[in-house]
Design a protein around this motif. Sequence first.
Motif, mmCIF file in Angstrom:
data_model
loop_
_atom_site.group_PDB
_atom_site.id
_atom_site.type_symbol
_atom_site.label_atom_id
_atom_site.label_comp_id
_atom_site.label_asym_id
_atom_site.label_seq_id
_atom_site.Cartn_x
_atom_site.Cartn_y
_atom_site.Cartn_z
ATOM 1 N N ARG A 412 0.837 -1.195 0.000
ATOM 2 C CA ARG A 412 0.000 0.000 0.000
ATOM 3 C C ARG A 412 0.869 1.241 0.000
ATOM 4 O O ARG A 412 1.982 1.236 0.519
ATOM 5 C CB ARG A 412 -0.900 0.013 1.249
ATOM 6 C CG ARG A 412 -1.893 -1.123 1.329
ATOM 7 C CD ARG A 412 -3.079 -0.917 0.396
ATOM 8 N NE ARG A 412 -3.866 0.240 0.760
ATOM 9 C CZ ARG A 412 -4.836 0.234 1.686
ATOM 10 N NH1 ARG A 412 -5.117 -0.897 2.331
ATOM 11 N NH2 ARG A 412 -5.521 1.313 1.941
ATOM 12 N N ARG A 435 5.149 3.799 -2.510
ATOM 13 C CA ARG A 435 5.102 2.418 -2.004
ATOM 14 C C ARG A 435 6.480 1.914 -1.610
ATOM 15 O O ARG A 435 6.668 0.722 -1.377
ATOM 16 C CB ARG A 435 4.509 1.494 -3.081
ATOM 17 C CG ARG A 435 3.022 1.696 -3.319
ATOM 18 C CD ARG A 435 2.506 0.778 -4.393
ATOM 19 N NE ARG A 435 2.759 -0.620 -4.075
ATOM 20 C CZ ARG A 435 2.665 -1.623 -4.949
ATOM 21 N NH1 ARG A 435 2.316 -1.355 -6.202
ATOM 22 N NH2 ARG A 435 2.919 -2.855 -4.592
ATOM 23 N N GLY A 516 -1.673 -4.196 4.309
ATOM 24 C CA GLY A 516 -2.821 -3.410 3.884
ATOM 25 C C GLY A 516 -3.851 -3.204 4.959
ATOM 26 O O GLY A 516 -4.717 -2.355 4.845
#
Length: 785
Positions: A412, A435, A516
């Motif tokens: 993420r 990222r 995530g």
Amino acid sequence: MDTLEGLADPIRRVGVRIEGVVQGVGFRPFVHASAQRFGLTGHVGNDTAGVVIEAEGPCEAVAGFLTSLRADAPPLATVEQVDVVELVPAGGRGFRIVDSDTSGPRGPRGPRGPRRTLVSADSATCEACLAELFDPRDRRYRYPFVNCTDCGPRYTIVRDVPYDRPNTTMAGFPLCGECAREYHDPADRRFHAQPVCCPDCGPRLRIVDPAGRSLGADPVSRAVELLRAGDVVAVKGLGGYHLATDATSDSATAALRSRKHREDKAFAVMVATLDDARRLCAVDDCAARALVDRRRPIVLLDRRHPDGVADAVAPGNRRLGVMLPYTPLHHLLLRELAAPIVLTSGNVSDEPIAYTDDDALARLGGIADAFLVHDRPIHVRADDSVVSPWRGDAVPVRRSRGYAPEPITCSREFPRPVLACGAELKNTVCLASGRRAVLSHHIGDLKNAETLRSFTEAIEHLSRLFDIEPAVVAHDLHPDYASTRYALERTGLDPVGVQHHHAHVAACLADNGVDGGDGVGGADDRAIGVAFDGTGYGLDGTVWGGEFLLATCADFERVGHLATVPMPGGEAAVREPWRMAAAYLRGATDGVDGVDDLAVARRQGARWDQVRRLLDSRLSMPVTSSAGRLFDAVAAVLGVRDTVTYEGQAAIELEQRADVGHSDGYEVGIADDGGMLVVDGPGLVRAVLDDHRRGTDLALVAARFHNALAAAVARTCREIADRTGVRLVALSGGVFANRFLLTRTVEALEGDNLTVLTHSRVPCNDGGLSFGQAVVAGARDRAMR
């Protein structure tokens, strides 16, 4: 579209941007050769975000060219992203390499925002350069700075980006005519190799005494003579100075140990070849791959022949840290010496590695008999990396030279750039944006001014190289950590305090691409985190270190822990494990006779009595659930170690003494204290004591302790899983660097059909903590948006 006369295939022109590790690794020459192979026109160049290309030719040829950019990239390149836009064909002749653009990243359609180039890590000497090094007919014969686009210094010499010679410490060495010809020839493997040099234009090697006086005209041969005589030679490497001596000589190794004030901790050994490593240690396929990897880490291996090196190299240790040469200078030394050498960090224990010449002479003058030096400056100090083979993977123990500053890709994006400041021990820092999480080289223990200066320099350097201006600063909750104080003094940044063990668990989750979870998806977002280490600031005023957390990357709940015991003397109990033995035995043996007649009590005499009285008093003292302190107590009870000279020594030596062939263990109680699961550590120590008193072999007792703790972890996780439905377990913290404990714990968890995550890209110890802090800060930032 226009077409070439006589061809049905239409003409296509594309603009390409490539991001990743694509500078300093021969990417532009590769693109140039590939474009020529496909018959394309256009150009390729660097900017501060990566590589930019314009290429034109028949559609089929352009398509093949674009495929080759990933499929055939140079060995040191890492292609993270390829963006392609269609352009209007413009014609032209040939394909050129153009000068770098330092004004900022620009795509085919204009500016592209901040710099995003990735600087390559330093890489071991390639086979082609080695062939030249030992070829008497080659002009670089025995030249200790031979390199090309496939090998040599990178991160440790880079001052700024783009990665061009003027932005490196090679700027002071103008190219001679022959090297300039190679540098500008697209067909040469040194084409745009920024550190390229030769004896006529490059750095020079010298050997001097501690006063700086020359010791001979042939520095390598003179250094070999000194090593054979049992002397200690300080050698300037890629990321700093090493201290070298003959690894087969007890007197030489003992002298180095005494001068360096390194009483017990094992030294690393460098050997010339993989076959030499196999003669000393058991080397499976995984270990062999790690040894010859371009990063050339120190690889922790099981010893095959304890008499292959001096006893003083790794006293009482069944494992040996082994590495192969990774610079031309190392190859020259090892080839001529024809014996293994100790190669340890150039410092006094607990100090950072020396990397400037003046500092090395000043700090190492009382240790080294001679200095093998050169005049190429080192810009970034970087210790050797350390890995441990486990289940077919080379698991990082210390991630530094050869790995830093290559980023870790997260699943993420970070909403805002993050600076994570790490812990007090084994410090690293982490800068995260997009990222990417850029983990620094190993900085060390922030206990002196020099290390703290290295800490701040690393933050400034990485921020500049990657053009990251953090908006968030993540830090440990311990108020006395130097890294915490630094974070809280950074004005203009949003501070995010991260509990130590939550950071460990988050690092393990993100290490496995499970970063995530923002705490909004129910049980499927969560994991059972087991964080076992020595010390961490707890939320309840105690010292945590044996924790079971129900966690996402954004938040956590403590659902279990090892039973708490006092730490008599506070920090003194960390340095003196016998104190933890007294604390654990008090908790396990109330009303039991004979505790004060134990061997550990007799060894300490009046001091044991004083600590027992302290434990019986009402005086306040720290209380801990630390797994590290549990290992300390058992090591002292078994007579393995009463005091330590380095972090984790008692636990390491206890693992060394255990017979890994035994699989039985003790029964360990697990209580439910108002919903909190508490593992009975004192009862486990009592079981160890009883077995030891019966005269059971120490190796068997140590094995039963490891097996019992692993089984207790699995039982606790299974209970949490049954209560919550969460069946994902993440293991982290420095205690899980213990391969015996890790293996048995994973086997037990998998036997209960739980999915287990362990570390593979960052260390499980505090060296990976900054990465976990950054991940937590990013997850919380996302959850608020």
